[in-house]
Design a protein around this motif. Structure first.
Motif, PDB file in Angstrom:
ATOM      1  N   VAL A 138      48.954  36.502  35.842  1.00 19.31           N
ATOM      2  CA  VAL A 138      47.927  36.494  34.790  1.00 19.31           C
ATOM      3  C   VAL A 138      48.041  35.226  33.957  1.00 19.31           C
ATOM      4  O   VAL A 138      47.033  34.578  33.623  1.00 19.31           O
ATOM      5  CB  VAL A 138      48.065  37.742  33.894  1.00 19.31           C
ATOM      6  CG1 VAL A 138      47.157  37.626  32.667  1.00 19.31           C
ATOM      7  CG2 VAL A 138      47.739  39.005  34.680  1.00 19.31           C
ATOM      8  N   THR A 146      46.619  32.344  35.799  1.00 21.48           N
ATOM      9  CA  THR A 146      45.159  32.438  35.819  1.00 21.48           C
ATOM     10  C   THR A 146      44.565  31.931  34.507  1.00 21.48           C
ATOM     11  O   THR A 146      43.567  31.195  34.508  1.00 21.48           O
ATOM     12  CB  THR A 146      44.729  33.894  36.064  1.00 21.48           C
ATOM     13  OG1 THR A 146      45.284  34.355  37.305  1.00 21.48           O
ATOM     14  CG2 THR A 146      43.213  34.000  36.128  1.00 21.48           C
ATOM     15  N   TRP A 148      42.237  28.765  34.104  1.00 20.11           N
ATOM     16  CA  TRP A 148      40.932  28.930  33.457  1.00 20.11           C
ATOM     17  C   TRP A 148      40.731  27.855  32.377  1.00 20.11           C
ATOM     18  O   TRP A 148      39.635  27.323  32.209  1.00 20.11           O
ATOM     19  CB  TRP A 148      40.859  30.332  32.842  1.00 20.11           C
ATOM     20  CG  TRP A 148      39.519  30.705  32.281  1.00 20.11           C
ATOM     21  CD1 TRP A 148      38.287  30.246  32.679  1.00 20.11           C
ATOM     22  CD2 TRP A 148      39.262  31.647  31.237  1.00 20.11           C
ATOM     23  NE1 TRP A 148      37.295  30.838  31.952  1.00 20.11           N
ATOM     24  CE2 TRP A 148      37.862  31.708  31.057  1.00 20.11           C
ATOM     25  CE3 TRP A 148      40.089  32.448  30.456  1.00 20.11           C
ATOM     26  CZ2 TRP A 148      37.275  32.531  30.107  1.00 20.11           C
ATOM     27  CZ3 TRP A 148      39.503  33.277  29.514  1.00 20.11           C
ATOM     28  CH2 TRP A 148      38.124  33.312  29.335  1.00 20.11           C
ATOM     29  N   ALA A 181      35.492  30.225  40.649  1.00 20.72           N
ATOM     30  CA  ALA A 181      35.229  31.376  39.787  1.00 20.72           C
ATOM     31  C   ALA A 181      36.549  32.020  39.370  1.00 20.72           C
ATOM     32  O   ALA A 181      37.357  32.394  40.225  1.00 20.72           O
ATOM     33  CB  ALA A 181      34.354  32.392  40.520  1.00 20.72           C
ATOM     34  N   ILE A 182      36.742  32.144  38.060  1.00 16.38           N
ATOM     35  CA  ILE A 182      38.033  32.626  37.562  1.00 16.38           C
ATOM     36  C   ILE A 182      38.286  34.073  37.968  1.00 16.38           C
ATOM     37  O   ILE A 182      39.425  34.491  38.139  1.00 16.38           O
ATOM     38  CB  ILE A 182      38.108  32.463  36.030  1.00 16.38           C
ATOM     39  CG1 ILE A 182      39.568  32.568  35.555  1.00 16.38           C
ATOM     40  CG2 ILE A 182      37.218  33.476  35.326  1.00 16.38           C
ATOM     41  CD1 ILE A 182      40.447  31.491  36.086  1.00 16.38           C
ATOM     42  N   GLY A 183      37.215  34.845  38.147  1.00 19.18           N
ATOM     43  CA  GLY A 183      37.382  36.233  38.574  1.00 19.18           C
ATOM     44  C   GLY A 183      38.015  36.327  39.951  1.00 19.18           C
ATOM     45  O   GLY A 183      38.877  37.181  40.197  1.00 19.18           O
ATOM     46  N   LYS A 184      37.610  35.431  40.845  1.00 20.20           N
ATOM     47  CA  LYS A 184      38.201  35.430  42.185  1.00 20.20           C
ATOM     48  C   LYS A 184      39.670  35.025  42.133  1.00 20.20           C
ATOM     49  O   LYS A 184      40.508  35.600  42.829  1.00 20.20           O
ATOM     50  CB  LYS A 184      37.422  34.471  43.082  1.00 20.20           C
ATOM     51  CG  LYS A 184      36.002  34.913  43.399  1.00 20.20           C
ATOM     52  CD  LYS A 184      35.337  33.925  44.342  1.00 20.20           C
ATOM     53  CE  LYS A 184      33.913  34.388  44.698  1.00 20.20           C
ATOM     54  NZ  LYS A 184      33.256  33.423  45.615  1.00 20.20           N
ATOM     55  N   ALA A 229      41.715  35.393  39.585  1.00 21.77           N
ATOM     56  CA  ALA A 229      42.481  36.473  38.954  1.00 21.77           C
ATOM     57  C   ALA A 229      42.733  37.610  39.941  1.00 21.77           C
ATOM     58  O   ALA A 229      43.866  38.102  40.065  1.00 21.77           O
ATOM     59  CB  ALA A 229      41.737  36.990  37.725  1.00 21.77           C
ATOM     60  N   GLY A 230      41.690  38.033  40.630  1.00 22.68           N
ATOM     61  CA  GLY A 230      41.841  39.136  41.572  1.00 22.68           C
ATOM     62  C   GLY A 230      42.833  38.826  42.677  1.00 22.68           C
ATOM     63  O   GLY A 230      43.698  39.650  43.015  1.00 22.68           O
ATOM     64  N   HIS A 233      40.944  29.639  48.233  1.00 24.64           N
ATOM     65  CA  HIS A 233      39.882  29.489  47.234  1.00 24.64           C
ATOM     66  C   HIS A 233      39.640  28.045  46.809  1.00 24.64           C
ATOM     67  O   HIS A 233      38.867  27.791  45.879  1.00 24.64           O
ATOM     68  CB  HIS A 233      40.202  30.340  46.002  1.00 24.64           C
ATOM     69  CG  HIS A 233      40.233  31.810  46.285  1.00 24.64           C
ATOM     70  ND1 HIS A 233      39.092  32.599  46.324  1.00 24.64           N
ATOM     71  CD2 HIS A 233      41.269  32.648  46.586  1.00 24.64           C
ATOM     72  CE1 HIS A 233      39.426  33.844  46.612  1.00 24.64           C
ATOM     73  NE2 HIS A 233      40.737  33.900  46.780  1.00 24.64           N
TER      74      HIS A 233
END
Length: 348
Positions: free
Chosen positions: A156, A159, A163, A171-174, A176-177, A279
């Motif tokens: 985290v 990430t 970010w 994409a930060i969501g990708k 993070a996941g 990514h």
């Protein structure tokens, strides 16, 4: 989870460098309270052991591996302040000698792998120890959970840093996941190694384990007809001899792990490397400043046999880390001794 040069931009790297420097300064002061003549040698050994075990990548998913971060292990064994210093020493040795983790990203790596893992794990550990029944099993269980949670916490943290200052548009969501998902799995390995190591040391020398101080019986002496607490570190000669045995055993174990067992470690990319490749985070990776080091990539230059090259590099790494770590911790210990030395009152 060693972040290379080029992942994070210069301003963010500079900020994390300031954060890391501040945390190390605070930790140097805090470590004076944690270290004594008994535990200072153990701290250097803990740093060397973490270096050795970090060479042992273990498979966690298809095409992905993980390795120990070590923050939880160090914090529980020698204390949170000393733990931050232990992991920082390891990261410094890895970056300078082995080109593992960027030098411009050293602040990022110390913030993520040393500070976050140590602070989170020790907070979880102390909270669990307070509510669980008092005993060695509870200590081992708390170590397991604390180490397990420390790894996704580091994911985290990365990430959030990415970010803020990532050099690629992802994409930060990708991110993070993917980071959290794979590092939860890596956390299971971290937890197993940490719990087994803490449990082994507590079984033979609980008096040397910072996190087990609540389990230590208070030694009391009768002085002038009154019972008083014995001075810290008071122990029979036989116990002191076993401390030396523990240190030698730990060093030999570290040398065997780094010099021999590491050859059989997983060759798959670790969690961060895999996520970065999948990514596109690694598009702007820069060449490491120490890429021409004789020990770069954990091999000895001009030694053609892969097993021998990697083994020699591991042994050199363990030796260098234990010397560097021990020097730092003995210096901190000596500073504490000077700080608490009684002031002469002659003539008053």
């Amino acid at each position: 989870m060693h972040v290379p040069d080029g992942f994070i931009n210069a301003p963010t790297s500079a900020v994390t460098g300031v954060v890391a420097a501040g945390a190390i300064a605070v930790s140097l002061r805090g470590a004076r309270r944690e270290l004594d003549d008994r535990t200072a040698p153990l701290a250097g050994l803990v740093a060397a052991f973490i270096f050795a075990v970090q060479m042992l990548n273990f498979p966690v998913a298809a095409g992905t591996s993980g390795h120990l971060l070590g923050g939880a292990l160090a914090a529980i064994l020698v204390g949170p302040f000393t733990g931050i210093l232990c992991v920082s020493v390891v990261l410094l040795m890895q970056g300078i000698l082995f080109a593992d983790g960027g030098l411009t990203a050293l602040g990022v790596n110390i913030t993520d792998m040393a500070i976050v893992t140590t602070v989170v794990s020790y907070a979880v550990f102390r909270g669990l120890v307070k509510v669980l029944p008092r005993g060695r099993r509870s200590l081992t269980a708390a170590s397991f959970v604390a180490a397990l949670l420390s790894v996704p916490a580091a994911a985290v943290a990365f990430t959030l840093i990415y970010w803020t200052g990532g050099t690629t548009d992802v994409a930060i969501g990708k991110v993070a996941g993917a980071m959290i998902g794979v590092h939860v799995l890596i956390g299971v390995g971290e937890a197993a190694i940490t719990a087994l190591t803490v449990g082994a040391v507590v079984a033979v020398r609980p008096d040397l384990v910072h996190g087990a101080r609540d389990l230590r019986p208070t030694l009391r002496l009768r002085v002038n007809g009154e019972l008083v607490d014995a001075p810290a570190g008071a122990a029979p000669v036989a116990v002191r001899a076993s401390r030396r045995t523990l240190w030698v055993t730990g060093l030999v174990t570290s040398l065997v792990l780094a010099g021999f067992v590491s050859f059989y470690a997983s060759a798959n990319p670790d969690g961060l490397e895999k996520v970065a490749a999948d990514h596109g985070i690694d598009k702007r990776t820069e060449k490491h400043a120490a890429s021409d080091s004789p020990l770069a990539d954990y091999g000895v230059k001009d030694v053609t046999d892969a097993r021998l090259s990697g083994g020699l590099a591991g042994v050199i790494g363990v030796g260098t880390t234990v010397v560097a770590g021990s020097t730092v911790f003995w210096a901190v210990r000596r500073r504490r001794t000077r700080d608490v030395s009684p002031v002469s009152t002659s003539g008053v």
